[in-house]
Each structure stands twice: as C-alpha cells, then as structure tokens.
Scaffold this active site. Structure first.
Site, PDB file in Angstrom:
ATOM      1  N   GLY A   3      -4.922  -5.145   5.623  1.00  0.00           N
ATOM      2  CA  GLY A   3      -4.197  -6.100   4.800  1.00  0.00           C
ATOM      3  C   GLY A   3      -4.796  -7.487   4.827  1.00  0.00           C
ATOM      4  NE  ARG A   4      -6.355  -8.454  11.052  1.00  0.00           N
ATOM      5  CZ  ARG A   4      -5.806  -7.307  11.415  1.00  0.00           C
ATOM      6  NH1 ARG A   4      -4.719  -6.858  10.792  1.00  0.00           N
ATOM      7  NH2 ARG A   4      -6.327  -6.595  12.391  1.00  0.00           N
ATOM      8  CD  GLU A  48      -1.708  -8.824  11.269  1.00  0.00           C
ATOM      9  OE1 GLU A  48      -0.510  -9.171  11.170  1.00  0.00           O
ATOM     10  OE2 GLU A  48      -2.359  -8.342  10.311  1.00  0.00           O
ATOM     11  CE  LYS A  73      -3.640  -0.046   2.620  1.00  0.00           C
ATOM     12  NZ  LYS A  73      -4.557   0.034   3.787  1.00  0.00           N
ATOM     13  CE  LYS A  89       6.780  -3.803   9.718  1.00  0.00           C
ATOM     14  NZ  LYS A  89       5.423  -3.525   9.209  1.00  0.00           N
ATOM     15  CD  GLU A 117       9.296  -7.447   6.243  1.00  0.00           C
ATOM     16  OE1 GLU A 117       9.255  -7.821   7.421  1.00  0.00           O
ATOM     17  OE2 GLU A 117       8.704  -6.439   5.809  1.00  0.00           O
ATOM     18  CG  HIS A 142      -2.089 -40.942   8.280  1.00  0.00           C
ATOM     19  ND1 HIS A 142      -1.990 -42.297   8.523  1.00  0.00           N
ATOM     20  CD2 HIS A 142      -3.212 -40.771   7.532  1.00  0.00           C
ATOM     21  CE1 HIS A 142      -2.989 -42.918   7.914  1.00  0.00           C
ATOM     22  NE2 HIS A 142      -3.745 -42.016   7.309  1.00  0.00           N
TER      23      HIS A 142
END
Length: 546
Positions: free
Chosen positions: A268-269, A354, A206, A509, A212, A384
C-alpha cells in the site's frame, strides 16, 4: 548473517566513531573545504549536498563497506528480479514494475507483470480522458466536476501527496477531495458543498473489505442516492473502484469494467504510481502521469546501477543508519521548502515508519534499534515553530532540506528578485546555521550582554543534507519519492528487517472489531482489561446506553 552490532563492518564504524569523537563541522570544513564539492551526489535530476553531515571520506567508505557486508546489492537485485523478499507474506516486492516502460519484461511465476501493468494503465488513461473531456457523465447526464477519493493508508496518503504536490499541473475545473478517516466528519465535510449529480467517488481498497474505507464508501453511496433521489442503478455512474475483488465491487453496485486492479506484490505505501493513482491521473492527465512514472523509473535505474558511493538513495539511507546507530539520533526531520510538498513529511511517515518499525530481524531474532521517527513541515513555517529545538535543543535531529531552483508561482518583490529567492535564502541559511552555529565569542562581538551570551549561542554541528531539483514537476516528484523508497530498502538491509510487511497495524484493528459491538449493546459485559472496560462503560453512559 550475524547480528548487526557484532559484524566486522559495524565494529569498524564503532571504532571510527570513537576515534572521531564529536569533531565539529566547523573544523571539518576548515581542514577540507573541498568536501563541499566532493560530498555530493546527483541522480534523476536531483542534486544532494551531504557535506554538512557529520561524516568524512573514511566514514562514507566504512558505511559503504557495511552495505556490502549486509548484502545490499543482493537485496536490490533480488527485488528487481521478483524474488519473494517479503518473506513473512511470501510475496515479491515489485513496485519498480509499476513504472517500467512499455516493452520491458519482468516475469513472475511465468507471467509478464509489466504487460499487466500497462494493460491497467491503458484502461486508466481511457477512463481519465473520458472524465476530463466530459464524455463520462453522471446518472443525470451531467459531466463530472468533483472527484472524491476514499481510501486509507497508502490508498490515501499517496494520492493526497501527488495531488497537492502537482496541483500546479491539475485541471482546475475539477475539484478533488480525499476521505480516509472513519470519523464521519471527514466524509461529511468533504461532501458538504458538492453537487451529487457531478460527483465521482473512487473507492480504493485492494480487498474491498477494508473497514474504514468500506464504511465511508457505504456512507457515500447513501449520500449520493439521497441527494439524487435515485435508486441503486445510479451507483455505477458515480462510483469506480481500485480493487481486485470484483465480486465485492459488483455487490457494491460498481460495474466490474470500472474496477482498476493492482497486485499483491504492490504494498500500500508503495502504490501511488499504481491504479491507486487514478485520482492523480484524473487531476493531471495521462501524459503528466507518464512523466511521474518516468521520474520513478529514472531513480530505479540509478539505484540498480550506480556504485554505492555515488548512489543517492543508498547514501541517504546510510546517513540515517550513521545518525541513528552511531550519533544517537532518534528522529529525522523532512523539511520541504515548497508549499506544494506540504504533505510529503506525512507521506514519508508511513513509508519509513511502517516499513522500518520492526522489532525482529528476518530470522525472527530481536533487532537492534531500527526505524527512526520521520516528521516535518514545510519551510518557512517550521522555522517559526520547532526549529528552535533543532538549533538549540539537547536532541540531535538530522534534517533533509528539499528545495527547487525555479518557482512554479513567481512573485516579484520590491528591490528586485522574487519571493522564491527569499525562500531559497531561508533554506540555505538554516542549513548553514545548523552546521556552523554561532560561538560565544561571536555573540559577544555583537555587543551582547554577558548574561545573555549563553542564551544566544548556537552550538552548530547539527547534520543536514540539502536535496535540490530544478523545478517541482511530475518527473521530479516521482524521482523524489523513489529516492526515499530505496533509502528504506537500504536501511532495511543494514538492520536485516522486512520492510514490506506491517503486522503491527493488525492487533488494534482486530480489537476495534471486538469493541465496536460492545459500545452499542449496553447489556453486554465488556471483556477487556479493567481500564478498557471502564472506558467502554463511560462511553455507553455518555451516549445514553446504560
């Protein structure tokens, strides 16, 4: 609004829990077989059987009363109105506007945000068609064959989920890769076998400053120019942006006309159906993307209109509150019996944890235990792996089983039917085994040696819900994601927390930006705690930076 554990509705639920004790699901079904038909709910093409949850009609009535007391309806209405319910950031929360049909209107500060959404969607459609039909070409004139999405958090998890979930509908001659980790291995492996002349990068940030993402984007630009032997002018044919910071977009070398924006009222999510979904639209096409939006919108309308006792996302959220607040559960297992949904548990980890991982209420007071840990794997793989703990371990782990009646890839098996029948048999069997278990007498009746009986007893009484759709389509995926989005809103209203900020990701961060130059400058004295300082020195030594 008073503290949750002191509210009348909460205290009523606590008394109910004490009176009910640990009544077994075997007894609840024996006394009331009709609960299998009654404790179900359906919305937007998804059917949910929650009769295997450790609840009764009284439990559900009390939980609905708790939702009423905590103002859930007001919270839902406020979100759909565009009120600034993200109070710590002073923002509206309008991901629901991303999927409103053309012609609807929702005003925020006098501006129709639905019209803005469709302006961006139209530009996305035009771009997607040009790539899919081959008219968009790279710097050498060759059409695009590879798409690499660079993002992190919601700018990665949403597109990855959507692509993998809807791969059956994707254009197979286009290859899609997703890069999120600042670990250089992620980008190197994603691009190792790609032809730069046929590769398009989507940089999703954005602000266009996310550390990153922009580190990976700059490395991708260097890779492209090196492989093409080209100058910076080639960037505009191989990079597009999902961003609103046009100044930084153009500085990077991307034509501003190829920047697709979204807004600060989209977290964002909650953004996979915004311009962040550009890779999704490239994969499945604009028409299928519209079906995805329609599924989201159908569940939005349901949560907005349905009474709470018939409201699928509300019931899902209230069941988590019941399990964590009264039954002692700390985690929720998400178990999709569809290989295409292999990244759905990871997607829900960000969406739920979050959003609900908060230690204070909206008023800044200490919060009670709030967010559960969400985790899971696709069935039958998990059977399993970790199901042993769910079945016979000492921790209570509520489960959401997710399945679809019709397969996208039917394979016949000997004796009739197909492999999908075996898959669905497993999901139904697991839910049955968790609920009813196997008693010591039943184990003995099988001829088991007495010394082994305790080891082969299944306690049962492990709660689960089964969510089933007809087929995993774009519409179904949109409805499924929206179900959990609104479940989060429900839980947030009960716990009185802000589900739409994420201050908890900031501190690490900030410290990373301080530490990074200290790893390179061997002469600089690190200024942290003793442990961190020692680790910095060890890293320097390992890299020959004494």
């Amino acid at each position: 609004m008073g503290a949750v554990p002191e509210s009348p509705a909460w205290l009523a639920l606590r008394r109910h829990r004490t009176a009910a004790g640990d009544r077994h699901l075997r007894d609840l079904f024996a006394e009331d077989p009709a609960r299998a038909e009654r404790l179900t709910v359906e919305a937007a093409g998804l059917f949910c059987d929650y009769s295997k949850q450790r609840v009764t009609d009284e439990t559900m009535a009390l939980l609905v009363g708790l939702a009423d007391e905590r103002g859930l309806r007001e919270r839902i209405d406020a979100m759909f109105r565009g009120d600034r319910i993200n109070s710590t950031e002073g923002r509206a929360v309008l991901h629901v506007a991303l999927r409103m049909p053309r012609g609807r209107s929702l005003l925020l500060d006098g501006r129709d945000v639905v019209a803005d959404v469709h302006e961006v969607l139209d530009r996305m459609r035009g771009f997607a068609d040009s790539v899919r039909h081959g008219s968009w070409t790279g710097a050498t004139g060759r059409p695009i064959r590879n798409v690499v999405n660079i993002g992190i958090g919601g700018s990665d998890l949403g597109p990855v989920l959507a692509y993998r979930a809807l791969r059956a509908y994707s254009r197979r001659e286009l290859a899609f890769r997703f890069v999120s980790n600042v670990d250089p291995t992620d980008l190197v492996e994603a691009t190792r076998d790609l032809d730069a002349a046929e590769t398009l990068f989507i940089v999703s940030s954005k602000t266009f400053t996310t550390l990153e993402t922009m580190t990976n984007a700059r490395a991708a630009r260097a890779w492209l120019l090196d492989r093409l032997g080209a100058d910076d002018s080639a960037v505009a044919r191989h990079f597009v942006a999902v961003s609103t910071n046009l100044e930084e977009v153009e500085r990077f070398g991307i034509d501003a006309r190829n920047a697709f924006g979204f807004w600060d009222w989209v977290g964002g999510r909650y953004s996979m159906d915004s311009a962040i979904g550009l890779s999704t639209m490239l994969a499945i096409g604009p028409e299928r993307f519209d079906e995805l939006l329609a599924g989201f919108h159908a569940m939005d309308e349901h949560v907005r209109e349905a009474p709470f006792d018939r409201n699928l996302p509300v019931i899902n959220g209230l069941l988590v509150v019941w399990a964590t607040g009264f039954l002692g559960a700390e985690t929720v297992a998400i178990l999709p019996y569809d290989q295409y949904l292999d990244r759905f548990p990871a997607y829900l980890q960000q969406l739920t944890m979050e959003s609900l991982g908060k230690g204070v209420t909206l008023g800044g007071d200490p919060a009670p235990a709030t967010g559960a840990v969400y985790w899971g794997e696709p069935g039958t793989n998990g059977q399993h792996s970790f199901y042993q703990l769910i079945h016979q371990g000492t921790r209570l782990i509520p489960c959401d089983f997710i399945a679809f009646a019709s397969p996208l890839n039917p394979l016949p098996i000997e004796g009739g039917g197909d492999q999908h029948d075996l898959l669905i048999a497993n999901v139904l069997a697991q839910a049955e085994a968790l609920a009813f278990g196997k008693t010591a007498d039943e184990v003995r009746a099988e001829g088991t040696a007495e010394a082994l009986v305790p080891h082969r007893v299944f306690p049962g009484n492990r709660p689960s819900s089964t969510i089933m759709g007809e087929r995993l389509t774009p519409f179904a995926l949109g409805a499924l994601v929206a179900l959990y989005e609104h479940s989060v809103l429900t839980q947030a209203a009960i716990w009185d927390v802000n589900a739409f900020d994420q201050w908890g990701v900031e501190l690490g961060k900030q410290l990373a930006q301080r530490i990074a130059p200290e790893l390179v400058a061997a002469s600089a004295e690190p200024a942290h705690d003793a442990s961190t300082n020692a680790l910095i020195r060890r890293y320097r030594a390992a890299r020959g930076r004494r």
